[in-house]
Scaffold this motif. Structure first.
Motif, PDB file in Angstrom:
ATOM      1  N   GLU A 109     -30.184 -82.923 -49.818  1.00  0.00           N
ATOM      2  CA  GLU A 109     -30.900 -83.648 -50.864  1.00  0.00           C
ATOM      3  C   GLU A 109     -30.634 -82.919 -52.179  1.00  0.00           C
ATOM      4  O   GLU A 109     -29.945 -81.923 -52.212  1.00  0.00           O
ATOM      5  CB  GLU A 109     -32.401 -83.682 -50.558  1.00  0.00           C
ATOM      6  CG  GLU A 109     -32.760 -84.420 -49.288  1.00  0.00           C
ATOM      7  CD  GLU A 109     -32.593 -85.929 -49.415  1.00  0.00           C
ATOM      8  OE1 GLU A 109     -32.750 -86.449 -50.528  1.00  0.00           O
ATOM      9  OE2 GLU A 109     -32.315 -86.576 -48.386  1.00  0.00           O
ATOM     10  N   GLN A 136     -29.754 -82.329 -43.576  1.00  0.00           N
ATOM     11  CA  GLN A 136     -29.495 -83.356 -44.573  1.00  0.00           C
ATOM     12  C   GLN A 136     -29.509 -82.696 -45.943  1.00  0.00           C
ATOM     13  O   GLN A 136     -30.380 -81.868 -46.230  1.00  0.00           O
ATOM     14  CB  GLN A 136     -30.578 -84.426 -44.553  1.00  0.00           C
ATOM     15  CG  GLN A 136     -30.639 -85.218 -43.272  1.00  0.00           C
ATOM     16  CD  GLN A 136     -31.855 -86.118 -43.292  1.00  0.00           C
ATOM     17  OE1 GLN A 136     -32.972 -85.666 -43.101  1.00  0.00           O
ATOM     18  NE2 GLN A 136     -31.620 -87.390 -43.533  1.00  0.00           N
ATOM     19  N   TRP A 194     -37.280 -76.705 -44.732  1.00  0.00           N
ATOM     20  CA  TRP A 194     -36.358 -77.020 -45.815  1.00  0.00           C
ATOM     21  C   TRP A 194     -35.848 -75.734 -46.451  1.00  0.00           C
ATOM     22  O   TRP A 194     -36.420 -74.664 -46.279  1.00  0.00           O
ATOM     23  CB  TRP A 194     -37.008 -77.935 -46.853  1.00  0.00           C
ATOM     24  CG  TRP A 194     -38.119 -77.336 -47.652  1.00  0.00           C
ATOM     25  CD1 TRP A 194     -38.028 -76.744 -48.883  1.00  0.00           C
ATOM     26  CD2 TRP A 194     -39.499 -77.244 -47.283  1.00  0.00           C
ATOM     27  NE1 TRP A 194     -39.257 -76.310 -49.296  1.00  0.00           N
ATOM     28  CE2 TRP A 194     -40.171 -76.607 -48.343  1.00  0.00           C
ATOM     29  CE3 TRP A 194     -40.227 -77.641 -46.169  1.00  0.00           C
ATOM     30  CZ2 TRP A 194     -41.539 -76.349 -48.305  1.00  0.00           C
ATOM     31  CZ3 TRP A 194     -41.591 -77.386 -46.135  1.00  0.00           C
ATOM     32  CH2 TRP A 194     -42.234 -76.755 -47.189  1.00  0.00           C
ATOM     33  N   SER A 218     -23.564 -77.748 -49.328  1.00  0.00           N
ATOM     34  CA  SER A 218     -22.812 -78.283 -48.185  1.00  0.00           C
ATOM     35  C   SER A 218     -22.289 -77.156 -47.304  1.00  0.00           C
ATOM     36  O   SER A 218     -22.276 -77.281 -46.077  1.00  0.00           O
ATOM     37  CB  SER A 218     -21.680 -79.201 -48.646  1.00  0.00           C
ATOM     38  OG  SER A 218     -20.751 -78.482 -49.423  1.00  0.00           O
ATOM     39  N   LEU A 247     -31.908 -78.500 -48.790  1.00  0.00           N
ATOM     40  CA  LEU A 247     -31.526 -78.971 -47.464  1.00  0.00           C
ATOM     41  C   LEU A 247     -32.799 -79.336 -46.723  1.00  0.00           C
ATOM     42  O   LEU A 247     -33.767 -78.579 -46.735  1.00  0.00           O
ATOM     43  CB  LEU A 247     -30.814 -77.872 -46.676  1.00  0.00           C
ATOM     44  CG  LEU A 247     -29.553 -77.269 -47.264  1.00  0.00           C
ATOM     45  CD1 LEU A 247     -29.037 -76.152 -46.357  1.00  0.00           C
ATOM     46  CD2 LEU A 247     -28.492 -78.318 -47.463  1.00  0.00           C
ATOM     47  N   THR A 296     -34.077 -80.600 -39.628  1.00  0.00           N
ATOM     48  CA  THR A 296     -34.802 -81.187 -38.512  1.00  0.00           C
ATOM     49  C   THR A 296     -34.414 -80.418 -37.255  1.00  0.00           C
ATOM     50  O   THR A 296     -33.250 -80.448 -36.839  1.00  0.00           O
ATOM     51  CB  THR A 296     -34.437 -82.678 -38.334  1.00  0.00           C
ATOM     52  OG1 THR A 296     -34.702 -83.362 -39.555  1.00  0.00           O
ATOM     53  CG2 THR A 296     -35.246 -83.294 -37.203  1.00  0.00           C
ATOM     54  N   ALA A 303     -25.262 -75.813 -45.434  1.00  0.00           N
ATOM     55  CA  ALA A 303     -25.631 -76.753 -44.370  1.00  0.00           C
ATOM     56  C   ALA A 303     -24.832 -76.480 -43.102  1.00  0.00           C
ATOM     57  O   ALA A 303     -25.373 -76.520 -41.993  1.00  0.00           O
ATOM     58  CB  ALA A 303     -25.415 -78.189 -44.841  1.00  0.00           C
ATOM     59  N   SER A 323     -26.354 -75.484 -39.454  1.00  0.00           N
ATOM     60  CA  SER A 323     -26.034 -76.287 -38.264  1.00  0.00           C
ATOM     61  C   SER A 323     -25.545 -75.416 -37.119  1.00  0.00           C
ATOM     62  O   SER A 323     -25.644 -75.809 -35.959  1.00  0.00           O
ATOM     63  CB  SER A 323     -24.976 -77.339 -38.613  1.00  0.00           C
ATOM     64  OG  SER A 323     -25.495 -78.268 -39.501  1.00  0.00           O
TER      65      SER A 323
END
Length: 103
Positions: A14, A12, A78, A91, A18, A21, A94, A98
């Motif tokens: 923020e 996610q 994080w 982004s 990042l 999870t 991220a 992932s």
């Protein structure tokens, strides 16, 4: 499903960081070996520091500096951007997180 080579984080974005999870529980001992996670990615791992409850790893991505953090007490992961330029790349970073393969 094998934990040895799968995509491992839901990410996610923020403000300037990042939130990560993990898709399965990870212990402190596994996180201490986190430099290995970045060996086959566009993210370059730097200096690793850890104490009794926390791991911090300096990262470089697209010529910007980031800090990957894990706190064992809260089991939180994080990544923070260390500059405004880094924040603009969150982004893209991220996507890289992932796709990490955690061993």
């Amino acid at each position: 499903m094998s934990n040895s080579a799968i995509n491992s984080f839901i990410v996610q974005i923020e403000d300037k960081q990042l939130l990560l999870t993990p898709l399965w529980p990870m212990g402190f001992e596994q996180v201490q070996r986190c430099k290995e996670w970045f060996e086959h990615s566009a993210i370059k791992a730097g200096t690793l520091a850890y104490g009794a409850d926390r791991v911090e790893l300096g990262l470089n991505f697209a010529n910007e500096v980031f800090t990957f953090c894990y706190e064992d007490y809260s089991e939180s992961f994080w990544v923070t951007a260390d500059s405004a330029g880094g924040a603009m790349l969150l982004s893209e970073l991220a996507k890289e997180f992932s796709n990490l393969e955690i061993r």
